[in-house]
Design a protein around this motif. Structure first.
Motif, PDB file in Angstrom:
ATOM      1  N   THR A  54       0.854  -1.186   0.000  1.00 40.17           N
ATOM      2  CA  THR A  54       0.000   0.000   0.000  1.00 40.17           C
ATOM      3  C   THR A  54       0.892   1.240   0.000  1.00 40.17           C
ATOM      4  O   THR A  54       2.064   1.174   0.396  1.00 40.17           O
ATOM      5  CB  THR A  54      -0.903   0.043   1.247  1.00 40.17           C
ATOM      6  N   VAL A  55       0.340   2.367  -0.408  1.00 42.18           N
ATOM      7  CA  VAL A  55       1.115   3.606  -0.401  1.00 42.18           C
ATOM      8  C   VAL A  55       1.553   3.939   1.028  1.00 42.18           C
ATOM      9  O   VAL A  55       2.722   4.242   1.278  1.00 42.18           O
ATOM     10  CB  VAL A  55       0.324   4.773  -1.034  1.00 42.18           C
ATOM     11  N   GLY A  56       0.639   3.874   1.975  1.00 41.33           N
ATOM     12  CA  GLY A  56       0.984   4.177   3.363  1.00 41.33           C
ATOM     13  C   GLY A  56       2.033   3.229   3.922  1.00 41.33           C
ATOM     14  O   GLY A  56       2.954   3.643   4.628  1.00 41.33           O
ATOM     15  N   GLY A  57       1.915   1.960   3.608  1.00 38.83           N
ATOM     16  CA  GLY A  57       2.883   0.977   4.076  1.00 38.83           C
ATOM     17  C   GLY A  57       4.262   1.195   3.487  1.00 38.83           C
ATOM     18  O   GLY A  57       5.279   1.026   4.171  1.00 38.83           O
ATOM     19  N   LEU A  58       4.306   1.587   2.229  1.00 42.88           N
ATOM     20  CA  LEU A  58       5.602   1.859   1.597  1.00 42.88           C
ATOM     21  C   LEU A  58       6.284   3.062   2.233  1.00 42.88           C
ATOM     22  O   LEU A  58       7.499   3.048   2.464  1.00 42.88           O
ATOM     23  CB  LEU A  58       5.423   2.074   0.094  1.00 42.88           C
ATOM     24  N   ILE A  59       5.518   4.093   2.518  1.00 40.68           N
ATOM     25  CA  ILE A  59       6.110   5.277   3.159  1.00 40.68           C
ATOM     26  C   ILE A  59       6.613   4.916   4.557  1.00 40.68           C
ATOM     27  O   ILE A  59       7.720   5.304   4.949  1.00 40.68           O
ATOM     28  CB  ILE A  59       5.114   6.447   3.171  1.00 40.68           C
ATOM     29  N   LYS A  60       5.837   4.152   5.297  1.00 35.96           N
ATOM     30  CA  LYS A  60       6.278   3.691   6.619  1.00 35.96           C
ATOM     31  C   LYS A  60       7.583   2.904   6.495  1.00 35.96           C
ATOM     32  O   LYS A  60       8.523   3.108   7.266  1.00 35.96           O
ATOM     33  CB  LYS A  60       5.193   2.825   7.254  1.00 35.96           C
ATOM     34  N   HIS A  61       7.642   2.014   5.519  1.00 31.47           N
ATOM     35  CA  HIS A  61       8.828   1.181   5.321  1.00 31.47           C
ATOM     36  C   HIS A  61      10.065   2.021   5.011  1.00 31.47           C
ATOM     37  O   HIS A  61      11.122   1.833   5.612  1.00 31.47           O
ATOM     38  CB  HIS A  61       8.577   0.173   4.202  1.00 31.47           C
ATOM     39  N   VAL A  62       9.954   2.952   4.058  1.00 30.48           N
ATOM     40  CA  VAL A  62      11.128   3.723   3.666  1.00 30.48           C
ATOM     41  C   VAL A  62      11.574   4.646   4.814  1.00 30.48           C
ATOM     42  O   VAL A  62      12.767   4.865   5.001  1.00 30.48           O
ATOM     43  CB  VAL A  62      10.894   4.479   2.343  1.00 30.48           C
ATOM     44  N   ALA A  63      10.635   5.135   5.603  1.00 29.37           N
ATOM     45  CA  ALA A  63      11.011   5.922   6.784  1.00 29.37           C
ATOM     46  C   ALA A  63      11.833   5.060   7.739  1.00 29.37           C
ATOM     47  O   ALA A  63      12.842   5.515   8.290  1.00 29.37           O
ATOM     48  CB  ALA A  63       9.770   6.459   7.494  1.00 29.37           C
ATOM     49  N   ARG A  64      11.420   3.830   7.899  1.00 32.13           N
ATOM     50  CA  ARG A  64      12.152   2.919   8.791  1.00 32.13           C
ATOM     51  C   ARG A  64      13.546   2.629   8.240  1.00 32.13           C
ATOM     52  O   ARG A  64      14.523   2.583   8.995  1.00 32.13           O
ATOM     53  CB  ARG A  64      11.379   1.626   8.967  1.00 32.13           C
ATOM     54  N   VAL A  65      13.647   2.425   6.940  1.00 29.99           N
ATOM     55  CA  VAL A  65      14.949   2.168   6.326  1.00 29.99           C
ATOM     56  C   VAL A  65      15.884   3.350   6.576  1.00 29.99           C
ATOM     57  O   VAL A  65      17.042   3.175   6.944  1.00 29.99           O
ATOM     58  CB  VAL A  65      14.805   1.867   4.816  1.00 29.99           C
ATOM     59  N   LEU A  84      14.738 -10.231  12.069  1.00 27.59           N
ATOM     60  CA  LEU A  84      13.676 -10.462  11.090  1.00 27.59           C
ATOM     61  C   LEU A  84      12.288 -10.317  11.698  1.00 27.59           C
ATOM     62  O   LEU A  84      11.355  -9.883  11.022  1.00 27.59           O
ATOM     63  CB  LEU A  84      13.836 -11.836  10.447  1.00 27.59           C
ATOM     64  N   GLU A  85      12.124 -10.665  12.976  1.00 28.44           N
ATOM     65  CA  GLU A  85      10.814 -10.538  13.616  1.00 28.44           C
ATOM     66  C   GLU A  85      10.365  -9.084  13.687  1.00 28.44           C
ATOM     67  O   GLU A  85       9.175  -8.795  13.578  1.00 28.44           O
ATOM     68  CB  GLU A  85      10.841 -11.150  15.018  1.00 28.44           C
ATOM     69  N   SER A  86      11.309  -8.167  13.833  1.00 31.02           N
ATOM     70  CA  SER A  86      10.951  -6.747  13.911  1.00 31.02           C
ATOM     71  C   SER A  86      10.477  -6.211  12.566  1.00 31.02           C
ATOM     72  O   SER A  86       9.906  -5.133  12.498  1.00 31.02           O
ATOM     73  CB  SER A  86      12.131  -5.923  14.420  1.00 31.02           C
ATOM     74  N   LEU A  87      10.708  -6.973  11.503  1.00 34.39           N
ATOM     75  CA  LEU A  87      10.312  -6.531  10.170  1.00 34.39           C
ATOM     76  C   LEU A  87       8.935  -7.048   9.764  1.00 34.39           C
ATOM     77  O   LEU A  87       8.463  -6.751   8.659  1.00 34.39           O
ATOM     78  CB  LEU A  87      11.345  -6.998   9.138  1.00 34.39           C
ATOM     79  N   ALA A  88       8.283  -7.799  10.633  1.00 35.81           N
ATOM     80  CA  ALA A  88       7.008  -8.451  10.296  1.00 35.81           C
ATOM     81  C   ALA A  88       5.948  -7.472   9.801  1.00 35.81           C
ATOM     82  O   ALA A  88       5.205  -7.773   8.873  1.00 35.81           O
ATOM     83  CB  ALA A  88       6.493  -9.238  11.486  1.00 35.81           C
TER      84      ALA A  88
END
Length: 185
Positions: A54-65, A84-88
């Motif tokens: 999702t768009v929101g999920g992608l933004i959350k992911h890249v912020a985390r990266v 890996l568990e923290s990436l669930a």
């Protein structure tokens, strides 16, 4: 078509290679944020293709990266291991998270990352990488490689977000920035 493309302005004072890399990275960040412009919370959570992204999920992911890369550079932990568990839930906006909060976190982590890069003496500094199941041997990357990796990661997910957004309501990123709107409109 009369466009209103607004060139990227950096929040940090850098020159040379740092300026080039951070300008390209910020250009991609801006394009990713355009994909979220005007979305409702429901749309930000909608997987509009066969993927679960999702768009929101992608933004959350890249912020985390960005946040994780900043930590890698600051902490330089030679014994770090990828959890890996923290990436669930890395690509999911949780019920207590909002698109606006994710965008704000994305901007905050971007600013922190850029300030850190601006303050480093050299892009050649070597940064230990976390061991992962697919890469168990200790490895170090230059800061330059980390910045380029973040640029690649952002551009990669920017493309995903553009397709998801187009499937949601027909808006494409390039059309959005050439039809009388600016990056931040």
């Amino acid at each position: 078509m009369a466009g209103t493309y607004t060139p990227v302005t950096l929040n940090v004072d850098v020159s040379g290679e740092k300026n080039d890399l951070l300008t390209l990275l910020n250009d991609q960040r801006g394009l990713l944020k355009v994909t979220a412009r005007g979305l409702t919370e429901e749309q930000a959570r909608t997987a509009s293709t066969v993927s679960t992204l999702t768009v929101g999920g992608l933004i959350k992911h890249v912020a985390r990266v960005q946040r994780d890369m900043t930590s890698q550079i600051v902490e330089r932990d030679e014994n770090a291991e990828l959890d890996l568990e923290s990436l669930a839930d890395a690509y999911d906006l949780g019920p207590d998270e909002t698109l606006a909060e994710s965008l704000a976190e994305y901007d905050r982590t971007a600013m922190e990352f850029d300030r850190l890069i601006a303050g480093l003496d050299s892009l050649d500094e070597m940064i230990p990488q976390a061991k992962a199941p697919w890469d168990p041997e200790p490895e170090a990357w230059s800061v330059r490689r980390l910045v380029m990796h973040l640029l690649r990661e952002t551009a990669h997910h920017c493309g995903h977000a553009d397709i998801i957004r187009e499937a949601l309501d027909g808006q494409t990123t390039m059309a959005a920035i050439t039809e009388g709107q600016t990056w931040e409109a």
